[in-house]
Design a protein around this motif. Sequence first.
Motif, short mmCIF file in Angstrom:
data_model
loop_
_atom_site.label_atom_id
_atom_site.label_comp_id
_atom_site.label_asym_id
_atom_site.label_seq_id
_atom_site.Cartn_x
_atom_site.Cartn_y
_atom_site.Cartn_z
N LEU A 82 0.85 -1.19 0.00
CA LEU A 82 0.00 0.00 0.00
C LEU A 82 0.88 1.24 0.00
CD1 LEU A 82 -2.71 1.55 0.34
CD2 LEU A 82 -2.43 1.26 2.82
N ASP A 83 0.79 2.03 -1.06
CA ASP A 83 1.49 3.31 -1.15
C ASP A 83 0.44 4.40 -1.02
OD1 ASP A 83 2.90 5.58 -1.72
OD2 ASP A 83 3.71 4.89 -3.64
N LEU A 84 0.41 5.07 0.12
CA LEU A 84 -0.61 6.07 0.38
C LEU A 84 -0.44 7.33 -0.45
CD1 LEU A 84 -0.72 5.55 4.22
CD2 LEU A 84 -2.66 5.18 2.68
N ALA A 85 0.70 7.48 -1.11
CA ALA A 85 0.93 8.62 -1.99
C ALA A 85 0.47 8.34 -3.41
CB ALA A 85 2.40 9.01 -1.98
N SER A 86 -0.22 7.24 -3.61
CA SER A 86 -0.73 6.87 -4.93
C SER A 86 -2.15 6.35 -4.78
CB SER A 86 0.15 5.78 -5.57
OG SER A 86 -0.53 5.15 -6.64
N LEU A 87 -3.13 7.07 -5.31
CA LEU A 87 -4.51 6.60 -5.21
C LEU A 87 -4.72 5.31 -5.99
CD1 LEU A 87 -6.64 9.88 -5.32
CD2 LEU A 87 -5.94 8.52 -3.34
N GLY A 135 -4.70 9.84 1.34
CA GLY A 135 -4.46 8.41 1.12
C GLY A 135 -5.24 7.56 2.10
N HIS A 136 -5.15 7.90 3.38
CA HIS A 136 -5.90 7.16 4.40
C HIS A 136 -7.41 7.37 4.24
CE1 HIS A 136 -2.23 6.67 7.14
NE2 HIS A 136 -2.72 5.46 6.97
N PHE A 137 -7.83 8.59 3.93
CA PHE A 137 -9.25 8.88 3.74
C PHE A 137 -9.86 7.97 2.69
CE2 PHE A 137 -12.56 11.19 1.37
CZ PHE A 137 -13.44 11.54 2.37
N THR A 138 -9.17 7.84 1.57
CA THR A 138 -9.70 7.01 0.49
C THR A 138 -9.64 5.53 0.85
OG1 THR A 138 -8.89 8.66 -1.10
CG2 THR A 138 -9.47 6.50 -1.98
N PHE A 139 -8.53 5.10 1.40
CA PHE A 139 -8.35 3.68 1.73
C PHE A 139 -9.35 3.23 2.79
CE2 PHE A 139 -6.04 0.40 4.28
CZ PHE A 139 -6.06 -0.61 3.32
N LEU A 312 -14.64 18.26 0.90
CA LEU A 312 -13.48 18.64 0.10
C LEU A 312 -12.67 17.42 -0.29
CD1 LEU A 312 -11.44 20.70 -1.07
CD2 LEU A 312 -10.36 20.74 1.21
N SER A 313 -12.46 16.52 0.65
CA SER A 313 -11.65 15.33 0.38
C SER A 313 -12.30 14.46 -0.69
CB SER A 313 -11.44 14.54 1.67
OG SER A 313 -10.80 15.32 2.66
N GLU A 314 -13.61 14.31 -0.62
CA GLU A 314 -14.32 13.56 -1.66
C GLU A 314 -14.12 14.20 -3.03
OE1 GLU A 314 -18.14 11.41 0.44
OE2 GLU A 314 -18.34 13.52 -0.12
N ARG A 315 -14.20 15.51 -3.06
CA ARG A 315 -14.02 16.20 -4.34
C ARG A 315 -12.61 16.03 -4.88
NH1 ARG A 315 -12.22 21.17 -5.71
NH2 ARG A 315 -12.26 22.00 -3.59
N LEU A 316 -11.63 16.10 -4.00
CA LEU A 316 -10.23 15.99 -4.43
C LEU A 316 -9.90 14.59 -4.97
CD1 LEU A 316 -8.45 18.00 -1.59
CD2 LEU A 316 -8.71 18.69 -3.98
N VAL A 317 -10.42 13.56 -4.32
CA VAL A 317 -10.10 12.19 -4.74
C VAL A 317 -11.09 11.64 -5.77
CG1 VAL A 317 -8.98 11.72 -2.54
CG2 VAL A 317 -11.36 10.98 -2.88
N GLY A 318 -12.17 12.38 -6.00
CA GLY A 318 -13.11 11.98 -7.04
C GLY A 318 -14.00 10.82 -6.66
#
Length: 321
Positions: A82-87, A135-139, A312-318
């Motif tokens: 898991l690389d948190l710097a890569s969605l 990264g954590h938010f999405t994961f 905002l986080s949802e918008r940023l990560v799509g």
Amino acid sequence: MTQEFGSQSTTDEVLAGVNLHGKRVLVTGTSAGLGVETARALAAHSAHVLGTARDLAKARQATSSVLEAAKAGGGSFELAELDLASLASVRACADRLLAAGEGFDMVIANAGVMAAPFGHTQDGFETQFGTNHLGHFTFINRIAPLLSAGGRLVNLSSAGHRFADVDLDDPNFAQTPYDPWVAYGRSKTANILFAVEFDRRHRDRGVRATAVHPGGIRTELSRHMSQADEEALISTINATNAAAGLPPFTYKSIPQGAATSVWAAVVADGDAVGGHYCEDCHVAAVQDGEGLRGGVRPYALDAERAKALWVLSERLVGEQF
């Protein structure tokens, strides 16, 4: 909570007498420092621990003690990339876990970077905000269905959240001059606000979320700091402590640093820690004022701020969760 723990408590002291047989725990960042110790302590008490790391070769070398503890304590341990710097990596790891369908009783979001030079993640986010928060938010949101009823999310934050609130208008320093400690502060405040809103959304099914400050520990997290930077930071902390009538700063050991994570995940009452920020194995008091010291800034627990950061986080990560 029948026993009181504090700043000097270790993981083994916190988990004394606890049997985690049948419990599944996910710990991010198990290639060094706190992540390795957190995984070791849980596996030693019979938990099945899944550790994640960006560099699996490095993680395998770093976690030999975890495997030994698991064997001796009746637990088990495995690794996932898991690389948190890569969605792309975040989504791939989450998809693999969802496909496997095995639940988790606890997720400890331990991985992170600190005071990094200005840069961007693979998706163009400022490095610290993108790695530590997005990264954590999405994961975590993607694997949220795997969190069992009665489960726990523990986000590692820091007293560094006192450096800065999140900037909802300029999260990537597009208009703001970059400062590594302000960026770190924003990301650590985001970790707390994420826990606040995740807790609100999931507590009706018994899943509680909290954020913790492990304390000052010498780990790889400080690799971007020079000795002069470290001395200057400690000098600032000591000046603040002296003004508040507190003793000088001292480093914790790694087992002491990881103790609050395992306390919040395993030992603490969910209703006591849910939606809060913890340090030294207790829920921290709200403390305003300048400087790095104990307590949590009011803005980091602001429920409306937490909701706004989520949007905002949802918008940023799509993605919407």
